[in-house]
Design a protein around this motif. Sequence first.
Motif, PDB file in Angstrom:
ATOM      1  N   VAL A 184      78.110  -3.606  99.473  1.00  0.00           N
ATOM      2  CA  VAL A 184      78.044  -2.693 100.618  1.00  0.00           C
ATOM      3  C   VAL A 184      79.466  -2.347 101.062  1.00  0.00           C
ATOM      4  O   VAL A 184      80.340  -3.220 101.114  1.00  0.00           O
ATOM      5  CB  VAL A 184      77.265  -3.357 101.784  1.00  0.00           C
ATOM      6  N   ASP A 185      79.689  -1.082 101.364  1.00  0.00           N
ATOM      7  CA  ASP A 185      80.997  -0.633 101.842  1.00  0.00           C
ATOM      8  C   ASP A 185      81.127  -0.987 103.326  1.00  0.00           C
ATOM      9  O   ASP A 185      80.628  -0.283 104.199  1.00  0.00           O
ATOM     10  CB  ASP A 185      81.122   0.883 101.640  1.00  0.00           C
ATOM     11  N   MET A 186      81.822  -2.073 103.618  1.00  0.00           N
ATOM     12  CA  MET A 186      81.885  -2.581 104.993  1.00  0.00           C
ATOM     13  C   MET A 186      82.787  -1.733 105.896  1.00  0.00           C
ATOM     14  O   MET A 186      82.769  -1.914 107.114  1.00  0.00           O
ATOM     15  CB  MET A 186      82.339  -4.044 104.996  1.00  0.00           C
ATOM     16  N   SER A 187      83.568  -0.808 105.312  1.00  0.00           N
ATOM     17  CA  SER A 187      84.421   0.029 106.165  1.00  0.00           C
ATOM     18  C   SER A 187      83.582   0.952 107.050  1.00  0.00           C
ATOM     19  O   SER A 187      84.074   1.494 108.036  1.00  0.00           O
ATOM     20  CB  SER A 187      85.397   0.848 105.313  1.00  0.00           C
ATOM     21  N   GLN A 188      82.283   1.108 106.713  1.00  0.00           N
ATOM     22  CA  GLN A 188      81.385   1.879 107.583  1.00  0.00           C
ATOM     23  C   GLN A 188      81.087   1.149 108.893  1.00  0.00           C
ATOM     24  O   GLN A 188      80.570   1.755 109.821  1.00  0.00           O
ATOM     25  CB  GLN A 188      80.017   2.081 106.907  1.00  0.00           C
ATOM     26  N   PHE A 189      81.362  -0.135 108.922  1.00  0.00           N
ATOM     27  CA  PHE A 189      80.932  -0.971 110.042  1.00  0.00           C
ATOM     28  C   PHE A 189      82.110  -1.771 110.599  1.00  0.00           C
ATOM     29  O   PHE A 189      82.177  -3.000 110.470  1.00  0.00           O
ATOM     30  CB  PHE A 189      79.818  -1.921 109.580  1.00  0.00           C
ATOM     31  N   PRO A 190      83.069  -1.056 111.223  1.00  0.00           N
ATOM     32  CA  PRO A 190      84.318  -1.730 111.603  1.00  0.00           C
ATOM     33  C   PRO A 190      84.136  -2.862 112.625  1.00  0.00           C
ATOM     34  O   PRO A 190      84.867  -3.860 112.571  1.00  0.00           O
ATOM     35  CB  PRO A 190      85.166  -0.589 112.196  1.00  0.00           C
ATOM     36  N   THR A 191      83.159  -2.719 113.515  1.00  0.00           N
ATOM     37  CA  THR A 191      82.973  -3.776 114.523  1.00  0.00           C
ATOM     38  C   THR A 191      82.436  -5.039 113.850  1.00  0.00           C
ATOM     39  O   THR A 191      82.932  -6.153 114.094  1.00  0.00           O
ATOM     40  CB  THR A 191      81.991  -3.306 115.618  1.00  0.00           C
ATOM     41  N   ILE A 192      81.428  -4.857 113.008  1.00  0.00           N
ATOM     42  CA  ILE A 192      80.867  -6.002 112.281  1.00  0.00           C
ATOM     43  C   ILE A 192      81.953  -6.667 111.432  1.00  0.00           C
ATOM     44  O   ILE A 192      82.091  -7.893 111.407  1.00  0.00           O
ATOM     45  CB  ILE A 192      79.694  -5.546 111.381  1.00  0.00           C
TER      46      ILE A 192
END
Lengths: 217, 217
Positions: A184-192
């Motif tokens: 999963v591309d985690m850069s979509q979810f900066p807070t997480i």
Amino acid sequence: MALKLYSYWRSSASYRVRIALNIKGLDYTLQPVHLVKDGGQQHSDNYADLNPANLVPTLVDDDEDVILNQSLAICEYLDEKYPNLPQLLPEHALDRARVRTVAMDIACDVQPLANLRVLNYLASEYGVDQGGKATWAKHWINKCFATVEKRLQNTAADYCFGFTLSLADVCLMPQVYNAHRFGVDMSQFPTIQRIAENLAELEAFKRAAPENQPDAE
Amino acid sequence: MALKLYSYWRSSASYRVRIALNIKGLDYTLQPVHLVKDGGQQHSDNYADLNPANLVPTLVDDDEDVILNQSLAICEYLDEKYPNLPQLLPEHALDRARVRTVAMDIACDVQPLANLRVLNYLASEYGVDQGGKATWAKHWINKCFATVEKRLQNTAADYCFGFTLSLADVCLMPQVYNAHRFGVDMSQFPTIQRIAENLAELEAFKRAAPENQPDAE
């Protein structure tokens, strides 16, 4: 109190309970249950006596004849049984509901969809290959994390809810681990992503991490 | 207190909260959200402001500026907020854990697997037809009910836990409704079947039933 946790290193439900026990500072022994070897040790008769769902984790307290399944039920039990140890849920009903909502976004809306037994069934029944399994898992993780990312906008500081650890963090970290596994591309979810980096620094989370379990491969 | 429940008649998570509100004797207005019409009204911008997961239910208390998602988090909130109304969870930690375990067997291990969005995704991504969707749903419901049937052997009387309603009954009834929809052979699960028949006689459960909702089709 002689707590024993039946756990698999890479099971995110087991990972949650390991984190919860560590946050509360409770000692426990770990009993690995290998979900793949021998056709899955969770299907043995001995284990089925402890957990009729043939799933991990199971928490046993030999002193009190307690056998518990379901990771969130175990976490809530530990919080109620040991109220003087660091609490996983805040004091007020509304705050508790908000923490539980994030925990259940993960524990109800994504983890059950992308775990081993479901991915195996997709393969055996519908001929879904490794790539297809990853697509399935990523689809549901992306959906769940988009929701959680929005919720956390209003509540996060160092952790999901301000500067105090909670059941939301207990659930978030294992799901982030799964997200990495499936690409999963985690850069979509900066807070997480930021919270997960903070959690990864904590001793309670480090000791619970899959790679630090005795049964890690 | 002006409680409003955003609900879909056939959503089992909505059904749970309707039962819980009725057991506790709380008045509420019902705001239907049609999960199919208009491409799914849960995807509208207005509704997404109430529930970033685009799922039902949502409970709103206008007097207190409270907006809550996740059916089990809502039930726990109602229990904590109104402790003098009939309780959905028993008093002692171990009893509470056992009730939550059955609730989560259903809310985590089966309902998320066999709901509309997952069945739709199976169809669109993997070309699974109506029959294949029913096979999928039945597979997971059978697995879950086999577990729950075993657990209830030790706890059931009229209801899941003795003669007092609990969060386990709140979750069981909607899942039995789904089992009938998908053609599960309930004779495999005599304890669940007997409890469901008892629950179906109760006013709180009758008023919450899908066919008695204003948006029933």
